[in-house]
Design a protein around this motif. Structure first.
Motif, mmCIF file in Angstrom:
data_model
loop_
_atom_site.group_PDB
_atom_site.id
_atom_site.type_symbol
_atom_site.label_atom_id
_atom_site.label_comp_id
_atom_site.label_asym_id
_atom_site.label_seq_id
_atom_site.Cartn_x
_atom_site.Cartn_y
_atom_site.Cartn_z
ATOM 1 N N LEU A 86 0.857 -1.190 0.000
ATOM 2 C CA LEU A 86 0.000 0.000 0.000
ATOM 3 C C LEU A 86 0.889 1.234 0.000
ATOM 4 O O LEU A 86 1.992 1.203 0.530
ATOM 5 C CB LEU A 86 -0.905 -0.003 1.234
ATOM 6 C CG LEU A 86 -1.862 -1.185 1.321
ATOM 7 C CD1 LEU A 86 -2.627 -1.150 2.639
ATOM 8 C CD2 LEU A 86 -2.833 -1.180 0.154
ATOM 9 N N TYR A 87 0.397 2.313 -0.587
ATOM 10 C CA TYR A 87 1.185 3.550 -0.605
ATOM 11 C C TYR A 87 1.082 4.191 0.773
ATOM 12 O O TYR A 87 0.014 4.653 1.169
ATOM 13 C CB TYR A 87 0.650 4.508 -1.675
ATOM 14 C CG TYR A 87 0.457 3.853 -3.027
ATOM 15 C CD1 TYR A 87 1.482 3.129 -3.617
ATOM 16 C CD2 TYR A 87 -0.750 3.938 -3.702
ATOM 17 C CE1 TYR A 87 1.309 2.515 -4.847
ATOM 18 C CE2 TYR A 87 -0.926 3.339 -4.938
ATOM 19 C CZ TYR A 87 0.108 2.625 -5.501
ATOM 20 O OH TYR A 87 -0.065 2.026 -6.712
ATOM 21 N N PRO A 88 2.183 4.233 1.519
ATOM 22 C CA PRO A 88 2.078 4.606 2.939
ATOM 23 C C PRO A 88 1.686 6.058 3.184
ATOM 24 O O PRO A 88 1.124 6.361 4.221
ATOM 25 C CB PRO A 88 3.479 4.322 3.492
ATOM 26 C CG PRO A 88 4.356 4.198 2.323
ATOM 27 C CD PRO A 88 3.540 3.863 1.133
ATOM 28 N N THR A 89 1.987 6.932 2.226
ATOM 29 C CA THR A 89 1.675 8.341 2.474
ATOM 30 C C THR A 89 0.264 8.709 2.025
ATOM 31 O O THR A 89 -0.170 9.831 2.217
ATOM 32 C CB THR A 89 2.674 9.254 1.745
ATOM 33 O OG1 THR A 89 2.646 8.925 0.360
ATOM 34 C CG2 THR A 89 4.078 9.073 2.282
ATOM 35 N N LYS A 90 -0.434 7.750 1.440
ATOM 36 C CA LYS A 90 -1.800 8.042 0.980
ATOM 37 C C LYS A 90 -2.824 7.382 1.897
ATOM 38 O O LYS A 90 -2.553 6.347 2.488
ATOM 39 C CB LYS A 90 -1.994 7.513 -0.445
ATOM 40 C CG LYS A 90 -1.076 8.148 -1.475
ATOM 41 C CD LYS A 90 -1.434 7.633 -2.850
ATOM 42 C CE LYS A 90 -0.423 8.040 -3.897
ATOM 43 N NZ LYS A 90 -0.365 9.471 -4.156
ATOM 44 N N LYS A 130 -4.579 6.290 7.141
ATOM 45 C CA LYS A 130 -3.370 5.860 6.436
ATOM 46 C C LYS A 130 -3.168 4.375 6.726
ATOM 47 O O LYS A 130 -3.573 3.886 7.783
ATOM 48 C CB LYS A 130 -2.155 6.642 6.952
ATOM 49 C CG LYS A 130 -2.203 8.141 6.682
ATOM 50 C CD LYS A 130 -1.544 8.476 5.349
ATOM 51 C CE LYS A 130 -1.706 9.933 4.985
ATOM 52 N NZ LYS A 130 -0.847 10.802 5.785
ATOM 53 N N PRO A 131 -2.520 3.653 5.807
ATOM 54 C CA PRO A 131 -2.300 2.214 6.007
ATOM 55 C C PRO A 131 -1.646 1.883 7.348
ATOM 56 O O PRO A 131 -1.932 0.859 7.955
ATOM 57 C CB PRO A 131 -1.360 1.843 4.860
ATOM 58 C CG PRO A 131 -1.619 2.849 3.813
ATOM 59 C CD PRO A 131 -2.004 4.115 4.508
ATOM 60 N N ARG A 132 -0.764 2.776 7.801
ATOM 61 C CA ARG A 132 -0.080 2.562 9.076
ATOM 62 C C ARG A 132 -1.058 2.305 10.218
ATOM 63 O O ARG A 132 -0.759 1.571 11.151
ATOM 64 C CB ARG A 132 0.746 3.808 9.387
ATOM 65 C CG ARG A 132 1.797 3.652 10.447
ATOM 66 C CD ARG A 132 2.514 4.980 10.685
ATOM 67 N NE ARG A 132 3.018 5.549 9.436
ATOM 68 C CZ ARG A 132 4.064 5.072 8.780
ATOM 69 N NH1 ARG A 132 4.695 4.030 9.257
ATOM 70 N NH2 ARG A 132 4.470 5.622 7.659
ATOM 71 N N ARG A 139 -5.385 -4.118 6.148
ATOM 72 C CA ARG A 139 -4.509 -3.748 5.030
ATOM 73 C C ARG A 139 -4.730 -4.679 3.855
ATOM 74 O O ARG A 139 -4.740 -4.272 2.705
ATOM 75 C CB ARG A 139 -3.042 -3.839 5.453
ATOM 76 C CG ARG A 139 -2.642 -2.718 6.352
ATOM 77 C CD ARG A 139 -1.198 -2.878 6.783
ATOM 78 N NE ARG A 139 -0.958 -2.087 7.966
ATOM 79 C CZ ARG A 139 0.143 -2.129 8.690
ATOM 80 N NH1 ARG A 139 1.115 -2.937 8.356
ATOM 81 N NH2 ARG A 139 0.272 -1.373 9.745
#
Ligand SMILES: Nc1ncnc2c1ncn2[C@@H]1O[C@H](COP(=O)(O)OP(=O)(O)OP(=O)(O)O)[C@@H](O)[C@H]1O
Ligand SMILES: [Mg+2]
Lengths: 352, 293
Positions: A86-90, A130-132, A139
């Motif tokens: 996954l794009y972590p900043t999105k 966010k994915p985090r 996820r």
């Protein structure tokens, strides 16, 4: 939706041939699973289909069109990665929208599509996170969602569930099965997991050292494995295999023991195989081979007895339910059925 | 030697800690003393500079007078030098950080012909002092007619091998191949993947290279010295050196010693400020790689 065909596909990294001459055709709407030991080339084959690797030789066709020279995007496939990627900043919504934005869909369409998919996968609540800030299972759903929104012609999964715990894996497995029914799209799925392969697949492709060993339905592979490799790879616990020499209607084992099974064996026979449920545990003195129970495993639903046969090694027998009458150290007889034995030649291929 | 599991009050632990503190204190004194000398010197009058103890303040506090002289000397040329330095360093730093990031990304994430050789060259270049290259570079730029322009200082500073190496290591770790491949599957081109997915994940590394390149360029003396000969194009380093040489050559310039000291003090303030600002990125960021399972 798409039928996918591989013709004489080869892949080498430098001088090392990783995939050697693979031919495979996958029907539209099929759920195909690649299995094989680690390093057998499952991921590489999947990535060749995806266009993430260039084939060294051969052709890849999607719906009859040669896509060998096309990049990943032009093949209109979606992929779900083992690490989710996954794009972590999105945010979740941005993750799912990204591909559609690249394709320049109108903003409103993107919104409705993402919302609809989020609904199916029950990730609507997390769209702004966010994915985090998501758990592993969440996820995974987002990664699958990102693959679905693009409405690809086929889905590619590379061990998508291997980072989840056992319970979640079962849940997601069922979810993926439902998704396949619902979308009816072609899916290619790579896994190590026996159960995933047996339960999800329409067809299983067994790979070893970069070449296809057998393609078939789960039951075909289970009941009629094409060679010793497939025989021992499919099924858990694995098939028992003993080296033999035929002597009329009898088998002579490696340590000289004889068993008369009352059926005739071809002269090229070199190995016989039988699944744990295809061997009967009898009292000592009866049956075809004598041994001693070494370990008993009780799963509640099944009881597995591991029986030592001296020089011949250990074989496994399965009995339904909790069988109280056996215990370690106990001498037992083993009953085989001549008609049910899987027969293999010296080079490992099936005889029948 | 590991101190894990040792009791913090054990004799051995305490001895090690004192030893460490002692060594670091020595190092601190060694690095701080010249700086402290600059600070005290900048607050003294010229007379006091030579007649009082170097590492302490004089009775008269002359910093304001010195500052006033510094900024008015030669029609306020020091301000011009500051502006020049700021201009050269910020353009060089942004450019160097950008090129380092792009090059590091290519080295970390692409397979291409000659990659090993090129990377070896970059690594080798880390070890060559720029000073050694200044003269050949001067000949090159002068044949291009670029000496005595700001480009003569900026162009060579855009090449920053340690930054490439740093970004390579950072990117290799922070951005997984699968992430880039996910972007490709989504149909994004390589430039788009870099700019809209990768770059934002690289900000801590980018900021680090930015500040290293900024400081390197801010402190650079030899390159502008060779490339520029008009005083109003000088950066602070070259300008102060020129003032200093006027000071020691006598001719009524004795007064300039404290001005040079004050100039040196003023010139390090922005560098310290830059470090403090950038610290935020380092604290927040170096662990901010991809989302792992
Ligand atoms: N980029 C590469 N360069 C060189 N060799 C590679 C590369 N990618 C894969 N290989 C090799 O190709 C072989 C097959 O790798 P692949 O990743 O396809 O295996 P796999 O079946 O997916 O294994 P696993 O179950 O461990 O994921 C391995 O021997 C691997 O070392
Ligand atoms: Mg793999």
């Amino acid at each position: 939706m798409a039928a996918i065909e591989l013709r004489n596909v080869r892949k080498a990294f430098g001088t090392v041939e990783v995939i050697g001459n693979v031919n495979l055709s996958i029907e539209d709407g099929a759920f195909v699973i690649f299995v094989g030991p680690s390093g057998s080339g499952k991921s590489t084959l999947l990535r060749l289909v995806a266009g993430l690797e260039d084939a060294t030789a051969g052709q890849i066709l999607i719906d009859g069109t040669d896509v060998t020279q096309l990049g990943p995007a032009e093949r209109q496939l979606s992929m779900v990665f083992q690490s989710y990627a996954l794009y972590p900043t999105k945010t979740v919504r941005q993750n799912m929208s990204f591909g559609l934005e690249v394709a320049r869909l109108p903003k409103a369409d993107i919104r409705t599509r993402v919302d609809a998919v989020a609904d199916i996968l029950k990730i609507g609540e997390y769209l702004d996170r966010k994915p985090r800030a998501l758990s592993g299972g969440q996820r995974q759903r987002v990664a699958i969602g990102r693959a679905i929104v693009r409405e690809p012609v086929a889905f590619l999964f590379d061990e998508p569930l291997s980072n989840l715990d056992a319970a979640l894996r079962v849940e997601m497995r069922i979810e993926i099965a439902k998704l396949h029914q619902r979308l009816g799209a072609t899916m290619i799925y790579v896994t190590h997991d026996q159960v995933e392969a047996m339960t999800l697949a329409d067809r299983i492709v067994v790979l070893d050292r970069g070449s296809i060993q057998q393609v078939g339905t789960p039951m075909e592979l289970y009941q009629r494995p094409a060679n010793l490799f497939v025989a021992q790879f499919i099924g858990s616990p694995k098939m028992n295999v003993l080296a033999v020499r035929p002597d009329g209607s009898a088998l002579v084992f490696a340590d000289g023991r004889r068993a008369d099974l009352g059926v005739s064996f071809p002269p090229r026979l070199a190995h016989v195989g039988f699944r744990p449920e295809e061997v009967q545990l009898l009292s000592i003195g009866q049956g075809h081979l004598q041994g001693k129970v070494e370990v008993v495993e009780r799963l509640g639903s099944d009881t597995f007895a591991h029986v030592g046969l001296g020089e011949l090694g250990i074989i496994t027998a399965r009995m339904p339910g909790n069988v109280l009458s056996i215990s370690p150290g106990q001498p037992v007889g083993l009953g085989l059925s001549g008609n049910q034995l899987h027969q293999f030649s010296r080079d490992g291929s099936r005889l029948s | 030697m590991s101190i894990v599991g040792k009791n913090a009050s054990s004799a051995k632990f305490r001895r090690n800690r004192w030893l460490l503190t002692g060594l670091l204190s020595l190092y601190f004194i060694y690095t701080f003393m010249p700086l402290f000398y600059v600070i005290t010197a900048a607050t003294k009058s010229n007379q006091d500079l030579f007649s009082t103890f170097g590492l302490w303040f004089a009775e008269d506090f002359s910093l304001w007078e010195n500052l006033a002289t510094l900024f008015t000397i030669q029609d306020g040329i020091f301000l011009k030098w500051m502006a020049n330095t700021a201009y050269y360093s910020s353009v060089s730093a942004v450019g160097a950080a950008l090129f380092s990031t792009l090059a590091g990304y290519a080295f970390a994430k692409y397979r291409f012909f000659g990659k090993k050789l090129m990377f070896a060259l970059v690594l080798g270049a880390v070890m060559i002092p720029q000073t050694a290259l200044v003269i050949p570079m001067f000949l090159m730029l002068s044949s291009m007619g670029l000496t005595n322009t700001s480009l003569a200082v900026i162009l060579p500073s855009l090449v920053f091998p340690p930054g490439v190496f740093l970004m390579w290591a950072y990117i290799d770790d922070a951005i997984s191949n699968e992430l880039i491949e996910a972007g490709r599957m989504d149909g994004a081109g390589e430039v788009h993947i870099f700019s809209s997915i990768a770059f934002r994940m690289l900000m801590p590394g980018f900021a680090t290279v930015l500040i290293l390149a900024f400081v390197a360029s801010w402190n650079n003396y030899f390159l502008p010295l060779v490339m520029l000969n008009k005083p109003d194009m000088f950066p602070i380093t070259v300008g102060l050196a020129q003032l200093y040489s006027t000071a020691i050559s006598g001719t009524g310039g004795v007064l300039l010693f404290t001005v040079v000291m004050t100039g040196a003090l003023v010139s390090i303030v922005p560098v310290i400020a830059a470090f403090l600002i950038m610290q935020r990125f380092w604290q927040g960021g170096l662990g901010a790689g991809g989302v792992k399972a």
